[in-house]
Design a protein around this motif. Sequence first.
Motif, mmCIF file in Angstrom:
data_model
loop_
_atom_site.group_PDB
_atom_site.id
_atom_site.type_symbol
_atom_site.label_atom_id
_atom_site.label_comp_id
_atom_site.label_asym_id
_atom_site.label_seq_id
_atom_site.Cartn_x
_atom_site.Cartn_y
_atom_site.Cartn_z
ATOM 1 N N PRO A 61 0.798 -1.226 0.000
ATOM 2 C CA PRO A 61 0.000 0.000 0.000
ATOM 3 C C PRO A 61 0.828 1.272 0.000
ATOM 4 O O PRO A 61 2.013 1.266 0.321
ATOM 5 C CB PRO A 61 -0.790 -0.108 1.305
ATOM 6 C CG PRO A 61 0.123 -0.869 2.210
ATOM 7 C CD PRO A 61 0.788 -1.892 1.312
ATOM 8 N N VAL A 62 0.161 2.354 -0.343
ATOM 9 C CA VAL A 62 0.720 3.690 -0.132
ATOM 10 C C VAL A 62 0.703 3.955 1.375
ATOM 11 O O VAL A 62 -0.324 3.784 2.027
ATOM 12 C CB VAL A 62 -0.124 4.772 -0.834
ATOM 13 C CG1 VAL A 62 0.425 6.157 -0.526
ATOM 14 C CG2 VAL A 62 -0.181 4.529 -2.329
ATOM 15 N N ILE A 63 1.851 4.337 1.916
ATOM 16 C CA ILE A 63 1.888 4.739 3.323
ATOM 17 C C ILE A 63 2.330 6.192 3.469
ATOM 18 O O ILE A 63 2.153 6.788 4.530
ATOM 19 C CB ILE A 63 2.796 3.815 4.158
ATOM 20 C CG1 ILE A 63 4.212 3.753 3.586
ATOM 21 C CG2 ILE A 63 2.191 2.420 4.253
ATOM 22 C CD1 ILE A 63 5.179 2.940 4.443
ATOM 23 N N ALA A 64 2.878 6.787 2.410
ATOM 24 C CA ALA A 64 3.321 8.183 2.442
ATOM 25 C C ALA A 64 2.158 9.101 2.800
ATOM 26 O O ALA A 64 1.065 8.978 2.254
ATOM 27 C CB ALA A 64 3.887 8.578 1.086
ATOM 28 N N GLY A 65 2.399 10.005 3.737
ATOM 29 C CA GLY A 65 1.381 10.994 4.094
ATOM 30 C C GLY A 65 0.282 10.473 4.990
ATOM 31 O O GLY A 65 -0.655 11.215 5.304
ATOM 32 N N GLN A 66 0.386 9.218 5.404
ATOM 33 C CA GLN A 66 -0.639 8.680 6.312
ATOM 34 C C GLN A 66 -0.486 9.329 7.690
ATOM 35 O O GLN A 66 0.607 9.730 8.096
ATOM 36 C CB GLN A 66 -0.494 7.161 6.429
ATOM 37 C CG GLN A 66 -1.575 6.474 7.244
ATOM 38 C CD GLN A 66 -2.971 6.735 6.707
ATOM 39 O OE1 GLN A 66 -3.670 7.648 7.184
ATOM 40 N NE2 GLN A 66 -3.372 5.973 5.697
ATOM 41 N N HIS A 67 -1.594 9.447 8.405
ATOM 42 C CA HIS A 67 -1.566 10.036 9.743
ATOM 43 C C HIS A 67 -0.628 9.239 10.650
ATOM 44 O O HIS A 67 -0.673 8.002 10.672
ATOM 45 C CB HIS A 67 -2.962 10.064 10.352
ATOM 46 C CG HIS A 67 -3.956 10.841 9.558
ATOM 47 N ND1 HIS A 67 -3.858 12.208 9.384
ATOM 48 C CD2 HIS A 67 -5.064 10.450 8.873
ATOM 49 C CE1 HIS A 67 -4.871 12.628 8.642
ATOM 50 N NE2 HIS A 67 -5.605 11.588 8.308
ATOM 51 N N THR A 112 5.487 12.515 6.859
ATOM 52 C CA THR A 112 5.915 13.729 6.167
ATOM 53 C C THR A 112 6.144 13.521 4.669
ATOM 54 O O THR A 112 6.339 14.493 3.943
ATOM 55 C CB THR A 112 7.221 14.274 6.778
ATOM 56 O OG1 THR A 112 8.288 13.345 6.540
ATOM 57 C CG2 THR A 112 7.082 14.508 8.266
ATOM 58 N N LEU A 113 6.104 12.277 4.203
ATOM 59 C CA LEU A 113 6.323 12.010 2.783
ATOM 60 C C LEU A 113 5.120 12.471 1.959
ATOM 61 O O LEU A 113 3.972 12.279 2.380
ATOM 62 C CB LEU A 113 6.554 10.513 2.546
ATOM 63 C CG LEU A 113 7.822 9.913 3.150
ATOM 64 C CD1 LEU A 113 7.816 8.397 2.990
ATOM 65 C CD2 LEU A 113 9.065 10.508 2.498
ATOM 66 N N PRO A 114 5.327 13.059 0.791
ATOM 67 C CA PRO A 114 4.201 13.511 -0.041
ATOM 68 C C PRO A 114 3.329 12.333 -0.480
ATOM 69 O O PRO A 114 3.859 11.304 -0.906
ATOM 70 C CB PRO A 114 4.897 14.149 -1.253
ATOM 71 C CG PRO A 114 6.284 14.456 -0.799
ATOM 72 C CD PRO A 114 6.642 13.408 0.208
ATOM 73 N N PRO A 115 1.995 12.459 -0.374
ATOM 74 C CA PRO A 115 1.101 11.381 -0.798
ATOM 75 C C PRO A 115 1.225 11.085 -2.295
ATOM 76 O O PRO A 115 1.671 11.934 -3.077
ATOM 77 C CB PRO A 115 -0.290 11.931 -0.462
ATOM 78 C CG PRO A 115 -0.052 12.988 0.555
ATOM 79 C CD PRO A 115 1.280 13.589 0.224
ATOM 80 N N ASN A 116 0.826 9.904 -2.678
ATOM 81 C CA ASN A 116 0.874 9.478 -4.080
ATOM 82 C C ASN A 116 -0.189 10.217 -4.900
ATOM 83 O O ASN A 116 -1.381 10.100 -4.608
ATOM 84 C CB ASN A 116 0.633 7.970 -4.158
ATOM 85 C CG ASN A 116 0.844 7.404 -5.543
ATOM 86 O OD1 ASN A 116 1.010 8.142 -6.510
ATOM 87 N ND2 ASN A 116 0.835 6.099 -5.651
ATOM 88 N N PRO A 117 0.196 10.977 -5.932
ATOM 89 C CA PRO A 117 -0.790 11.704 -6.736
ATOM 90 C C PRO A 117 -1.474 10.838 -7.789
ATOM 91 O O PRO A 117 -2.497 11.233 -8.348
ATOM 92 C CB PRO A 117 0.051 12.797 -7.399
ATOM 93 C CG PRO A 117 1.400 12.181 -7.544
ATOM 94 C CD PRO A 117 1.582 11.290 -6.343
ATOM 95 N N GLN A 118 -0.923 9.646 -8.080
ATOM 96 C CA GLN A 118 -1.489 8.797 -9.125
ATOM 97 C C GLN A 118 -1.504 7.334 -8.693
ATOM 98 O O GLN A 118 -0.742 6.511 -9.212
ATOM 99 C CB GLN A 118 -0.692 8.954 -10.425
ATOM 100 C CG GLN A 118 -0.832 10.325 -11.059
ATOM 101 C CD GLN A 118 -0.107 10.405 -12.398
ATOM 102 O OE1 GLN A 118 1.058 10.029 -12.531
ATOM 103 N NE2 GLN A 118 -0.819 10.878 -13.407
ATOM 104 N N PRO A 119 -2.375 6.989 -7.763
ATOM 105 C CA PRO A 119 -2.450 5.591 -7.329
ATOM 106 C C PRO A 119 -3.098 4.713 -8.399
ATOM 107 O O PRO A 119 -3.722 5.214 -9.332
ATOM 108 C CB PRO A 119 -3.336 5.669 -6.083
ATOM 109 C CG PRO A 119 -4.209 6.868 -6.339
ATOM 110 C CD PRO A 119 -3.339 7.844 -7.059
ATOM 111 N N GLY A 120 -2.957 3.402 -8.232
ATOM 112 C CA GLY A 120 -3.625 2.471 -9.133
ATOM 113 C C GLY A 120 -5.131 2.565 -8.971
ATOM 114 O O GLY A 120 -5.641 2.663 -7.847
ATOM 115 N N VAL A 121 -5.862 2.571 -10.078
ATOM 116 C CA VAL A 121 -7.320 2.724 -10.047
ATOM 117 C C VAL A 121 -8.000 1.501 -10.667
ATOM 118 O O VAL A 121 -7.341 0.632 -11.235
ATOM 119 C CB VAL A 121 -7.769 4.012 -10.778
ATOM 120 C CG1 VAL A 121 -7.190 5.237 -10.102
ATOM 121 C CG2 VAL A 121 -7.352 3.976 -12.246
ATOM 122 N N GLY A 122 -9.326 1.459 -10.547
ATOM 123 C CA GLY A 122 -10.109 0.366 -11.107
ATOM 124 C C GLY A 122 -10.556 0.660 -12.526
ATOM 125 O O GLY A 122 -9.935 1.447 -13.247
#
Length: 214
Positions: A61-67, A112-122
Motif C-alpha cells: 500500500p501507499v503509506i506516504a502521508g498517512q496520519h 511527512t512524505l508527499p502522498p501518491n498523486p497517481q495511485p492504481g485505479v479500477g
Amino acid sequence: MKSKLLLPALLLISNNAAAEESEIEKALSQKPDIENGRKAYELCATCHLANGWGKPDGSFPVIAGQHRKVLIKQLADIRARNRENPTMYPFTDPETIGGVQAIADVTEYISTLPPNPQPGVGEGGNLDHAEQLYRDDCMMCHGKEGLGNGDAFFPRLQGQHHAYLVRQMLWIRDGFRKNGNALMVEKLKPMSDEQISLLADYISRMPPPADTDQ
C-alpha cells in the motif's frame, strides 16, 4: 472442560490487546527523531519504495502521508498479532526495527512524505453509484476528500491503490482482518464484492486536496 480450554486463549487475546494499547500510548508519548526515522525507513522502503507509494497492483500500500497515529496503531496491531500480516511480521519485530522509540521515529518520517498523486485505479464504471456509497457509508469518518482523522485513528484513504483498498475491505467484511473499526465492519457487511470494488475505485480516484500540506 471446554471453558478450561478456552481460558488460555482468552488470556492470550487479552494480553495481546493490553500490550498493543500500551505500545501505542508509549510510542505517542515519545518525542520523534525524524532523522532516525529516515534511517529506519530504509527497511520499509524494500516493499513500500523510497517514496512510500507502494505498488499500483496493491501488493504493497501507499503509506506516504498517512496520519502518524494511524501508522503507530497499525504497527502496534501487527506487532501484537491483532492484525494478521505475515509479510510485515519480520519487518516490525522489535529485534529488527527497534522498540517504541523506533516506531515513533519511523512513523513521523513516513507521515511527512508527499502522498501518491497517481495511485492504481479500477475500471472506472458506475462511479456515480460508487460516490453515493462513499457518501452514505464512509464520509462520516473518512471525510469528504478521504483525508481521514488522525486523532480518531481513521486513516487517510485518498491516494491509496484500488487493489489494496479492495483487499482490505473484503478482509474486514469477511472477518479475516480483525482490527477493523466495528462501525466499518457494520457498513461493509451488506456490500457485495462488486460494490466494494466500485467503492474502492471511487476512493482511488479522489483528487488531492487543494492544500498541498494535506
